[in-house]
Design a protein around this motif. Structure first.
Motif, PDB file in Angstrom:
ATOM      1  N   ALA A 185      25.810 -16.837   6.606  1.00 12.47           N
ATOM      2  CA  ALA A 185      26.661 -16.748   8.011  1.00 12.47           C
ATOM      3  C   ALA A 185      26.845 -15.334   8.133  1.00 12.47           C
ATOM      4  CB  ALA A 185      27.908 -17.346   7.326  1.00 12.47           C
TER       5      ALA A 185
ATOM      6  N   VAL B 184      31.343 -17.919  13.238  1.00  8.91           N
ATOM      7  CA  VAL B 184      31.543 -17.731  11.632  1.00  8.91           C
ATOM      8  C   VAL B 184      32.982 -17.965  11.666  1.00  8.91           C
ATOM      9  CG1 VAL B 184      29.502 -16.750  11.287  1.00  8.91           C
ATOM     10  CG2 VAL B 184      31.563 -15.117  11.708  1.00  8.91           C
TER      11      VAL B 184
ATOM     12  N   GLN C  12      24.185 -14.073  10.503  1.00  8.24           N
ATOM     13  CA  GLN C  12      24.759 -14.557  11.842  1.00  8.24           C
ATOM     14  C   GLN C  12      25.583 -13.598  12.444  1.00  8.24           C
ATOM     15  OE1 GLN C  12      25.217 -18.914  12.092  1.00  8.24           O
ATOM     16  NE2 GLN C  12      26.721 -18.666  13.630  1.00  8.24           N
TER      17      GLN C  12
ATOM     18  N   THR D 192      34.458 -14.644   6.737  1.00  2.63           N
ATOM     19  CA  THR D 192      33.209 -14.121   6.702  1.00  2.63           C
ATOM     20  C   THR D 192      33.220 -12.782   7.297  1.00  2.63           C
ATOM     21  OG1 THR D 192      32.184 -16.469   6.951  1.00  2.63           O
ATOM     22  CG2 THR D 192      30.905 -14.528   7.579  1.00  2.63           C
TER      23      THR D 192
END
Length: 290
Positions: free
Chosen positions: A22, A51, A25, A55
Motif C-alpha cells: 500500500a 489508500v 502504491q 497509510t
C-alpha cells in the motif's frame, strides 16, 4: 534543503524496497504528479492514491517526518528552491560559506552531486535510453533551453556523427513548431530542462507526446514539469557554491550516453567517421603535422 540534501522524491525512490504494498502504491501516486500531489489535504492524497489515511501517515514517518504537516512544509521548501533566482542562490550559500579555497569547495560539491545522482539512476533505465537513441529506425530530436542548450548542442554534435536522423531543435526559437511537422510515433525527443523551467520547452514536450513521440528527460533533483510526460527521466543534483547551478553531473551523463550509443552502433559509426575525416581532409579544416 533544510534537513537533508535529498529531495522527498529521492527519499521515496531510495526507500521503495522497504515500503509495504500500500505504501508503494502511495509512493508511486506521489511521484506521478510530484510535488503537487502532496500539497493538498491528507485525505485527498489518500483518496487519489487509493489508500487509507493511516497509510499516508506511516509512510511520511518512514521518510523521516514527524507528520503530514512536516512533510508538506518540506515540499513547499522544495518548491521555493525550484524557482530561486541566481541572486537568491548566491545569498543562500554565501551566508554560511565555510572557509577554504573555492576550488576545493566547488569540487567537493560537484563530486557529491555526482555521487548522489548516480545512486538514484537505475542502470537498466540508462541502458534503455541508449538503446532507444541507437535505434536506426527512430528519429532523434535534441532540445535544450536558455542555459542547457549547451548540453543539447554537445549531444547533438556527437550523435550527428554516430548515426543519421538526428535533429537539434532550438526551444527558445519561434521556429521550433516547424521541427514538429515531421515528428511522429516512434520518434525520440531528448530534452534538457533544469530549474528555472521554461514554458516553451514544456509546450514543445506536450506537442511531441501528442504526436506519439517518446521523451528522454535530463533534469535536476526537483524535476522539471516535463517529467510527467517523460518515458525515461534522469535527475541530476546541480547545487554548488555559486549563483549558478552546475551542469557537471548532466554533462557526465551525456558523455557516458555518447560512449554507450557509439558502442552499440560502432561499425556504422566507424564508417561515418571515416567519411567525415575524408571531408575534413578535403576542406583542410584541421592542420596536419605529418
Amino acid at each position: 534543503m533544510s534537513r537533508t540534501d535529498l529531495t522527498i522524491a529521492e527519499r521515496i525512490q531510495s526507500q521503495l524496497d522497504t515500503l509495504t504494498r500500500a505504501e508503494r502504491q502511495l509512493a508511486h501516486a506521489i511521484l506521478e504528479n510530484y510535488p503537487a500531489s502532496g500539497l493538498g489535504p491528507l485525505s485527498a492524497l489518500a483518496r487519489d492514491a487509493g489508500v487509507s489515511g493511516p497509510t499516508v501517515l506511516r509512510m511520511v514517518q518512514k521518510l523521516g517526518y514527524s507528520g503530514y504537516p512536516d512533510f508538506q512544509a518540506e515540499l513547499r521548501e522544495e518548491l521555493r528552491a525550484k524557482v530561486k533566482s541566481p541572486i537568491a542562490k548566491y545569498d543562500n550559500w554565501a551566508e554560511g560559506a565555510p572557509s577554504g579555497h573555492i576550488l576545493n569547495r566547488f569540487t567537493e560539491a560537484v563530486i557529491d552531486n555526482i555521487r548522489h545522482s548516480l545512486a538514484q539512476i537505475e542502470p537498466e533505465a540508462f541502458d534503455a535510453a541508449c538503446a532507444l537513441i541507437a535505434d536506426p529506425d527512430r528519429k532523434v530530436h535534441i532540445v535544450g533551453g536558455r542555459i542547457t542548450h549547451t548540453l543539447a548542442e554537445y549531444l547533438y554534435l556527437h550523435m550527428q556523427v554516430i548515426r543519421p536522423g538526428v535533429t537539434h531543435i532550438q526551444s527558445t526559437s519561434n521556429t521550433w513548431p516547424h521541427d514538429l511537422l515531421d515528428a511522429g510515433p516512434g520518434d525520440i525527443f531528448v530534452i534538457f530542462d533544469m530549474r528555472r523551467y521554461e514554458n516553451n520547452t514544456l509546450k514543445l514536450a506536450e506537442m511531441a507526446v501528442a504526436r506519439g513521440a517518446q521523451i528522454i528527460l535530463f533534469t535536476d533533483q526537483w524535476r522539471s514539469p516535463i517529467h510527467a510526460l517523460a518515458g525515461i527521466c534522469f535527475s541530476s543534483r546541480i547545487v554548488v557554491p555559486s549563483a549558478w547551478d552546475s551542469l557537471a553531473t548532466p554533462q557526465l551523463l551525456v558523455e557516458t550516453m555518447i560512449s554507450a550509443v557509439q558502442g552499440l552502433l560502432w561499425e556504422d559509426t566507424r564508417r561515418r567517421m571515416e567519411t567525415l575525416e575524408e571531408m575534413f581532409d578535403q576542406t583542410k579544416l584541421f592542420r596536419k603535422f605529418t
